[in-house]
Scaffold this motif. Structure first.
Motif, PDB file in Angstrom:
ATOM      1  N   PRO A 258      -7.842  26.512  44.154  1.00 50.28           N
ATOM      2  CA  PRO A 258      -8.604  26.833  45.371  1.00 50.28           C
ATOM      3  C   PRO A 258      -8.455  28.282  45.833  1.00 50.28           C
ATOM      4  O   PRO A 258      -9.405  28.854  46.381  1.00 50.28           O
ATOM      5  CB  PRO A 258      -8.040  25.863  46.416  1.00 50.28           C
ATOM      6  CG  PRO A 258      -7.516  24.719  45.626  1.00 50.28           C
ATOM      7  CD  PRO A 258      -6.991  25.325  44.355  1.00 50.28           C
ATOM      8  N   LYS A 274     -13.549  32.122  55.117  1.00 47.89           N
ATOM      9  CA  LYS A 274     -13.921  31.870  53.718  1.00 47.89           C
ATOM     10  C   LYS A 274     -12.690  31.762  52.825  1.00 47.89           C
ATOM     11  O   LYS A 274     -12.563  32.430  51.799  1.00 47.89           O
ATOM     12  CB  LYS A 274     -14.871  32.956  53.217  1.00 47.89           C
ATOM     13  CG  LYS A 274     -16.202  32.997  53.962  1.00 47.89           C
ATOM     14  CD  LYS A 274     -17.143  34.023  53.392  1.00 47.89           C
ATOM     15  CE  LYS A 274     -18.473  34.015  54.162  1.00 47.89           C
ATOM     16  NZ  LYS A 274     -19.423  35.038  53.634  1.00 47.89           N
ATOM     17  N   GLN A 279     -10.323  25.403  52.786  1.00 56.55           N
ATOM     18  CA  GLN A 279     -11.458  24.527  52.519  1.00 56.55           C
ATOM     19  C   GLN A 279     -11.030  23.307  51.707  1.00 56.55           C
ATOM     20  O   GLN A 279     -11.468  22.189  51.965  1.00 56.55           O
ATOM     21  CB  GLN A 279     -12.558  25.293  51.768  1.00 56.55           C
ATOM     22  CG  GLN A 279     -13.859  24.512  51.583  1.00 56.55           C
ATOM     23  CD  GLN A 279     -14.485  24.109  52.905  1.00 56.55           C
ATOM     24  OE1 GLN A 279     -14.692  24.938  53.787  1.00 56.55           O
ATOM     25  NE2 GLN A 279     -14.785  22.816  53.055  1.00 56.55           N
ATOM     26  N   ALA A 280     -10.145  23.528  50.746  1.00 53.17           N
ATOM     27  CA  ALA A 280      -9.636  22.409  49.938  1.00 53.17           C
ATOM     28  C   ALA A 280      -8.861  21.425  50.807  1.00 53.17           C
ATOM     29  O   ALA A 280      -8.952  20.203  50.613  1.00 53.17           O
ATOM     30  CB  ALA A 280      -8.747  22.943  48.820  1.00 53.17           C
ATOM     31  N   GLU A 282      -9.452  20.933  54.058  1.00 56.95           N
ATOM     32  CA  GLU A 282     -10.483  20.244  54.849  1.00 56.95           C
ATOM     33  C   GLU A 282     -11.175  19.160  54.028  1.00 56.95           C
ATOM     34  O   GLU A 282     -11.549  18.107  54.559  1.00 56.95           O
ATOM     35  CB  GLU A 282     -11.514  21.254  55.353  1.00 56.95           C
ATOM     36  CG  GLU A 282     -10.985  22.235  56.388  1.00 56.95           C
ATOM     37  CD  GLU A 282     -10.672  21.558  57.720  1.00 56.95           C
ATOM     38  OE1 GLU A 282     -11.249  20.489  57.994  1.00 56.95           O
ATOM     39  OE2 GLU A 282      -9.837  22.105  58.478  1.00 56.95           O
ATOM     40  N   ASP A 283     -11.330  19.402  52.748  1.00 57.40           N
ATOM     41  CA  ASP A 283     -12.002  18.444  51.859  1.00 57.40           C
ATOM     42  C   ASP A 283     -11.069  17.335  51.381  1.00 57.40           C
ATOM     43  O   ASP A 283     -11.477  16.472  50.603  1.00 57.40           O
ATOM     44  CB  ASP A 283     -12.585  19.175  50.646  1.00 57.40           C
ATOM     45  CG  ASP A 283     -13.716  20.129  51.028  1.00 57.40           C
ATOM     46  OD1 ASP A 283     -14.278  19.963  52.136  1.00 57.40           O
ATOM     47  OD2 ASP A 283     -14.036  21.026  50.223  1.00 57.40           O
ATOM     48  N   GLY A 284      -9.817  17.360  51.822  1.00 56.36           N
ATOM     49  CA  GLY A 284      -8.864  16.313  51.444  1.00 56.36           C
ATOM     50  C   GLY A 284      -8.241  16.486  50.078  1.00 56.36           C
ATOM     51  O   GLY A 284      -7.602  15.571  49.554  1.00 56.36           O
ATOM     52  N   GLU A 285      -8.377  17.675  49.491  1.00 54.50           N
ATOM     53  CA  GLU A 285      -7.827  17.920  48.159  1.00 54.50           C
ATOM     54  C   GLU A 285      -6.369  18.367  48.216  1.00 54.50           C
ATOM     55  O   GLU A 285      -5.682  18.395  47.194  1.00 54.50           O
ATOM     56  CB  GLU A 285      -8.672  18.971  47.436  1.00 54.50           C
ATOM     57  CG  GLU A 285     -10.111  18.529  47.199  1.00 54.50           C
ATOM     58  CD  GLU A 285     -10.996  19.670  46.707  1.00 54.50           C
ATOM     59  OE1 GLU A 285     -10.450  20.751  46.407  1.00 54.50           O
ATOM     60  OE2 GLU A 285     -12.226  19.473  46.623  1.00 54.50           O
ATOM     61  N   TYR A 291       0.258  21.033  53.208  1.00 55.05           N
ATOM     62  CA  TYR A 291      -0.329  22.207  53.853  1.00 55.05           C
ATOM     63  C   TYR A 291       0.500  22.609  55.082  1.00 55.05           C
ATOM     64  O   TYR A 291       0.728  23.796  55.323  1.00 55.05           O
ATOM     65  CB  TYR A 291      -1.777  21.924  54.256  1.00 55.05           C
ATOM     66  CG  TYR A 291      -2.528  23.133  54.749  1.00 55.05           C
ATOM     67  CD1 TYR A 291      -2.679  24.267  53.957  1.00 55.05           C
ATOM     68  CD2 TYR A 291      -3.090  23.151  56.025  1.00 55.05           C
ATOM     69  CE1 TYR A 291      -3.352  25.386  54.413  1.00 55.05           C
ATOM     70  CE2 TYR A 291      -3.780  24.262  56.491  1.00 55.05           C
ATOM     71  CZ  TYR A 291      -3.904  25.381  55.680  1.00 55.05           C
ATOM     72  OH  TYR A 291      -4.588  26.487  56.142  1.00 55.05           O
TER      73      TYR A 291
END
Length: 301
Positions: A258, A274, A279-280, A282-285, A291
């Motif tokens: 990521p 950005k 973002q990863a 937030e996407d649950g990755e 985190y």
């Protein structure tokens, strides 16, 4: 000059194993003043060369370069770092499911240190016999999280012979270390897998739910079934050493891909726009616990 491996450190004396005998040795003061700031210039696991004195003791003349080591930030107001153990095949962070409870932040700091200093990490969740249904589910969730990231994960209990057998197979013919807070059962595990040692064990305080220090100095124990195991004193804090904020995410396997999508090369993944890592998440990755550990470490750096 003779060569041997340091198997015990008591502060001023070092026990050096030559393979034929163990020589009590001292370190000249010049070593203590040279090089980078460390609280202990020699660590358990180090290979050294020494000269024999007339009284049978040794004078350490040379410390060999280390293949790797586990280090942490010095405590009690001291500057520099404390090297816990050197020249390892693997290092095991030991946590207990209860009394005291698992500290995920401690595990994650340990894993970052292993990644940074090229030591293979192992995660052990001990005292699973004390867990109720919720604790068992939590242990399984941790197992899925960390094995999914590529880490070796064991759930153990001195009451479970099958788990002890798996632990013995993991340690056999390797140089390993047990590292973790007091009270998590490190010494009890040593006694359970190799009863010939009968090391001292203390109970966890019911009042504070924290362990009491049993091991007061690091020692490298030869295992009867092959290999060596470093039993280290319990530690409550695991401060990171010599890691810059911009490189911290390099030691989180799930962030490597990521971070390539970040707009800025020096992104800290905390507040920048950005950001691929954010973002990863937030996407649950990326797991929330991981985190959050990252952000806590970043703040400490």
């Amino acid at each position: 000059m003779q060569k041997g491996r340091v198997i015990q450190s008591t502060g001023s004396w070092y026990h050096v194993d030559t393979g034929d005998e163990i020589i009590e040795s001292r370190l000249p003061g010049r070593f203590r003043l040279s090089g980078k700031e460390v609280t202990n210039p020699i660590a358990v696991g180090d290979w050294v060369e020494f000269k024999l004195n007339d009284d049978g003791s040794g004078n350490i003349e040379k410390i060999h370069d280390r293949d790797n080591y586990i280090t942490r930030q010095a405590t009690h107001g001291k500057k520099g770092e404390q090297i816990l153990v050197a020249n390892l095949d693997q290092a095991c962070v030991v946590q207990s499911i209860k009394k005291p409870k698992v500290k995920e932040g401690f595990i994650d700091r340990f894993l970052v240190t292993c990644e940074a200093y090229e030591v293979k990490p192992v995660i052990i969740i001990n005292k699973i016999d004390l867990a109720k249904s919720g604790g068992l589910e939590f242990a399984q969730e941790l197992s899925e999280l960390y094995t999914g990231l590529g880490y070796t994960f064991l759930i153990t209990s001195i009451e479970d012979p099958e788990s002890l057998q798996k632990l013995k197979e993991l340690l056999k013919d390797k140089t390993s270390a047990f590292i973790g807070p007091s009270g998590v059962g490190k010494t009890s595990l040593v006694n359970a897998i190799d009863p010939s040692y009968d090391l001292k064990v203390k109970e966890v305080s019911d009042f504070s739910n924290k362990g009491k220090h049993t091991t007061t100095y690091a020692q490298l124990i030869p295992l009867s079934f092959g290999g060596y195991l470093a039993d280290t004193p319990g530690i409550r804090e695991f401060g990171l050493v010599n890691i810059e904020p911009w490189e911290l995410s390099l030691f989180f396997p799930e962030m490597l891909e990521p971070r390539q999508a970040c707009q800025f090369n020096n992104c800290t993944h905390a507040h920048e726009p950005k950001c691929g890592v954010a973002q990863a998440f937030e996407d649950g990755e990326i797991a929330a616990s991981r985190y959050n550990s990252y952000l806590n470490m970043l703040d400490s750096l």
